[in-house]
Structures are given as C-alpha cells and as structure tokens.
Design a protein around this motif. Structure first.
Motif, PDB file in Angstrom:
ATOM      1  N   PHE A 246       0.830  -1.208   0.000  1.00  0.00           N
ATOM      2  CA  PHE A 246       0.000   0.000   0.000  1.00  0.00           C
ATOM      3  C   PHE A 246       0.868   1.262   0.000  1.00  0.00           C
ATOM      4  O   PHE A 246       0.615   2.213  -0.737  1.00  0.00           O
ATOM      5  CB  PHE A 246      -0.915   0.019   1.227  1.00  0.00           C
ATOM      6  CG  PHE A 246      -2.057  -0.975   1.176  1.00  0.00           C
ATOM      7  CD1 PHE A 246      -2.340  -1.697   0.036  1.00  0.00           C
ATOM      8  CD2 PHE A 246      -2.860  -1.173   2.298  1.00  0.00           C
ATOM      9  CE1 PHE A 246      -3.397  -2.601  -0.008  1.00  0.00           C
ATOM     10  CE2 PHE A 246      -3.914  -2.074   2.272  1.00  0.00           C
ATOM     11  CZ  PHE A 246      -4.183  -2.790   1.121  1.00  0.00           C
ATOM     12  N   CYS A 247       1.910   1.263   0.836  1.00  0.00           N
ATOM     13  CA  CYS A 247       2.786   2.438   0.929  1.00  0.00           C
ATOM     14  C   CYS A 247       3.529   2.672  -0.382  1.00  0.00           C
ATOM     15  O   CYS A 247       3.692   3.819  -0.822  1.00  0.00           O
ATOM     16  CB  CYS A 247       3.782   2.268   2.074  1.00  0.00           C
ATOM     17  SG  CYS A 247       3.043   2.388   3.729  1.00  0.00           S
TER      18      CYS A 247
ATOM     19  N   GLN B 102      -1.902  10.093   5.317  1.00  0.00           N
ATOM     20  CA  GLN B 102      -0.561  10.678   5.358  1.00  0.00           C
ATOM     21  C   GLN B 102      -0.107  11.155   3.978  1.00  0.00           C
ATOM     22  O   GLN B 102       1.053  11.510   3.782  1.00  0.00           O
ATOM     23  CB  GLN B 102       0.433   9.667   5.945  1.00  0.00           C
ATOM     24  CG  GLN B 102       0.160   9.331   7.404  1.00  0.00           C
ATOM     25  CD  GLN B 102       1.240   8.483   8.047  1.00  0.00           C
ATOM     26  OE1 GLN B 102       2.331   8.321   7.506  1.00  0.00           O
ATOM     27  NE2 GLN B 102       0.951   7.951   9.225  1.00  0.00           N
ATOM     28  N   SER B 103      -1.031  11.165   3.027  1.00  0.00           N
ATOM     29  CA  SER B 103      -0.746  11.668   1.684  1.00  0.00           C
ATOM     30  C   SER B 103      -1.755  12.752   1.331  1.00  0.00           C
ATOM     31  O   SER B 103      -2.889  12.752   1.828  1.00  0.00           O
ATOM     32  CB  SER B 103      -0.829  10.532   0.659  1.00  0.00           C
ATOM     33  OG  SER B 103      -0.681  11.030  -0.655  1.00  0.00           O
ATOM     34  N   THR B 104      -1.354  13.677   0.473  1.00  0.00           N
ATOM     35  CA  THR B 104      -2.259  14.753   0.033  1.00  0.00           C
ATOM     36  C   THR B 104      -2.965  14.406  -1.269  1.00  0.00           C
ATOM     37  O   THR B 104      -3.784  15.180  -1.764  1.00  0.00           O
ATOM     38  CB  THR B 104      -1.470  16.058  -0.167  1.00  0.00           C
ATOM     39  OG1 THR B 104      -0.417  15.826  -1.116  1.00  0.00           O
ATOM     40  CG2 THR B 104      -0.877  16.541   1.149  1.00  0.00           C
TER      41      THR B 104
ATOM     42  N   LYS C  50       4.350   5.718   8.786  1.00  0.00           N
ATOM     43  CA  LYS C  50       5.099   6.883   8.289  1.00  0.00           C
ATOM     44  C   LYS C  50       6.506   6.474   7.849  1.00  0.00           C
ATOM     45  O   LYS C  50       6.984   6.891   6.789  1.00  0.00           O
ATOM     46  CB  LYS C  50       5.184   7.971   9.365  1.00  0.00           C
ATOM     47  CG  LYS C  50       5.889   9.237   8.879  1.00  0.00           C
ATOM     48  CD  LYS C  50       5.953  10.288   9.957  1.00  0.00           C
ATOM     49  CE  LYS C  50       6.534  11.597   9.393  1.00  0.00           C
ATOM     50  NZ  LYS C  50       7.867  11.427   8.775  1.00  0.00           N
ATOM     51  N   ASN C  51       7.183   5.657   8.653  1.00  0.00           N
ATOM     52  CA  ASN C  51       8.525   5.190   8.304  1.00  0.00           C
ATOM     53  C   ASN C  51       8.509   4.407   6.993  1.00  0.00           C
ATOM     54  O   ASN C  51       9.393   4.564   6.141  1.00  0.00           O
ATOM     55  CB  ASN C  51       9.088   4.304   9.407  1.00  0.00           C
ATOM     56  CG  ASN C  51       9.343   5.026  10.704  1.00  0.00           C
ATOM     57  OD1 ASN C  51       9.368   4.422  11.774  1.00  0.00           O
ATOM     58  ND2 ASN C  51       9.522   6.338  10.648  1.00  0.00           N
TER      59      ASN C  51
END
Length: 308
Positions: free
Chosen positions: A184-185, A254-256, A300-301
């Motif tokens: 996903f990240c 955590q993403s725009t 986040k990491n």
C-alpha cells in the motif's frame, strides 16, 4: 562476548535483528545466499544454502554460536499458493537440516525457531493463546506449523535448547511489497511521484490482522534468546487486531493525493482468515517484553522509505 548466528540474515527481519544485537554487545554472524548481501559492516557474512546440510555444518563449526536465530524461510502466503513445493523445501526440509546439523555438531547452542501466527489458521476466539489448536488455512501456515511441531519433538527427544516463536504480522521500512502494508505504501509513493494513476489496487480489506513494528519484533527475539524458557513456544505480536481497511485509511491520510480504491480479484487469496490476534501474556511474563512503537509511526517510516 556472546556469539550469535542469524540464519537468513539478509532479509527484512535479519537486518533489524543484527542491528539490535550489535547495539547490545553481541558478536553477530549472518548467513545469506551467494546473490544476497549482508548490509551491516559490523556483521560477519557467511554464504549458506539451508538445503545443503554440509554447508550448515561448516558454518556451525566455524562460528560456534551461543544463540542461533533461524529466520531463513519462504515467508509469503501468496507465493506459497503459487509454489507450495518451494515453500515445503525451505520451511520444512531446511529447518530439519539446521536442527540435525546442530545436533550432530555437539554444540549446546540455543536455537530460536521463528514461526508464524498464520499457523493458528481458522481460530474460534481471540486473542489466541499458544495452546490453541492449529487449523492452518494456507500452505505457508502448514509448513510453519510443521516446523513448530518438529522443534517441540527435537527439544523433548534430544534435549536440545530450542525456543519456538509464532510471530504475527510485522511491518516496517524495507519490507518487500508483496506484504500488504509495504504494498500500500509503495503504491501511494508511486502515485505521489506521478509514476502511476491515482488508483490503488487492493485485496481483501475486511480481514483483521495483528500488526507489530519490526523493531519491536526483533527486540522480542533478542529477549527470548536471553530469557525465553527452553522448549517453550511464544506468540510475538501487538495483542490487538486491526482491520486492513483502517491501515489503508491511515496510509492515505498521510498523503495529500486524492486516491481511488479498487478491489483487484488477482489480489484475493483462495482462502483468507477473517481475524488473527495474539495473546502475548506468556512472553510478557517471561521476558518483560511488550510492543512500544505506534502503528502510525511505523506506517510513516514505511511510506517515507518508498518515497525515498
């Protein structure tokens, strides 16, 4: 200074484990396949294929470790469906080679056999304790259940110092994208860089899994090497199941980017366990371990790793 041997040390977990062991004053040796590389310069590397018993014996004779961490495995559930033979060879035959080589060596090394929370399979209640009946739901889980059973037999029959682990889902920066959180990240990072359209392809979002930061997991392994009871089996997990849809929500938050979610039939497994959650009271009682790193920090990491 205690000597530690990590079998399968070039992988995701091996790197984190070698780092924490070196930080705590251990002399660390790690094995890898010829095409792999041990990244930590303070860790001595040894080429090893666990399907070759003679190679294992040679490494044991050279290192003479006090503690062995057996991490070498085919650890992807998805790949186990596609290549069950490879999964059986590495996870069962490879483990037998390691145990027999250690028994033949005359060393009294402690060995930590790393299994999986997937071994429990179709559990009837949560959190699941180490005494739960095993009902593996996939090929990978079946091979790891077999490994745990063999470890228990060797500990009793040959009086070997074996500690067995059932590790639940562990995640973090550097994990391969065949695992859900890393996948996903990676997709979000690619969308942010304009490398793909703003659409994420996902599998089953309703499954609930027990996720733990890999740094917490390797700290548990280190403590089990020091304080775990011989012949015992320990769950290692967060003790709290989280629905995968919630994990996805945290990543996207955590993403725009404005990202569309699409369920991809190719990402759905032939059989999927609805919920897995660990009872970690045994490891907490025997070693004092408990997870410390929040899931938001881990995500986040991992996201920042793929952005880089």
């Amino acid at each position: 200074m205690k000597k530690v041997l990590i079998i399968g040390g070039a992988g995701f977990v091996g790197g984190y484990l070698s780092e924490i062991l070196i930080e705590n004053g251990f002399e660390v040796h790690s094995t890898c396949l010829p095409y792999e590389k041990i990244k930590n310069p303070e860790c001595k590397a040894h080429n090893l294929d666990i399907l070759d018993k003679n190679q294992i014996s040679a490494v044991l004779d050279e290192v003479k470790p006090d503690v062995i961490y057996h991490l070498a495995a085919q650890s992807s559930v998805a790949l186990s469906w596609k290549n069950p033979q490879l999964t059986v060879d590495i996870n069962i035959k490879g483990t037998l080679n390691v145990l027999d080589s250690l028994r033949d060596s005359g060393l009294d090394s402690r060995i930590i056999l790393i299994g999986s929370g997937e071994e429990y399979g179709y559990i009837k209640h949560c959190p699941v304790s180490e005494e739960e009946t095993l009902r593996p739901g996939n090929i990978y889980a079946a091979t790891k259940a077999c490994q745990s059973m063999i470890g228990n037999i060797y500990a009793r029959a040959y009086k070997m110092d074996i500690v067995m682990v059932r590790a639940f889902n562990h995640i973090g920066a550097g994990q391969l994208p065949q695992f859900v959180v890393s996948d996903f990240c990676k997709q979000v990072a690619e969308i942010e860089k304009g490398l793909k359209a703003p659409e994420m392809r996902v599998g089953n979002l309703d499954a609930r899994r027990d996720f733990t930061d890999v740094r917490d997991v390797v700290r548990a392994y280190m403590l089990l090497g020091e304080k775990g009871k011989s012949g015992e089996l320990y769950n290692v997990g967060s003790g709290k199941a989280m629905v995968i849809r919630k994990i996805l929500d945290i990543i996207i938050s955590q993403s725009t980017e404005d990202i569309k979610i699409t369920v991809d039939p190719e990402r759905l497994r032939p059989s999927d366990i609805p919920v897995i959650e660990a009872d970690i009271s045994r490891i907490t009682a025997d070693t004092g371990w408990k997870p410390e790193i929040p899931i938001e920090e881990t995500i986040k990491n991992t996201l920042d790793y793929w952005r880089r």
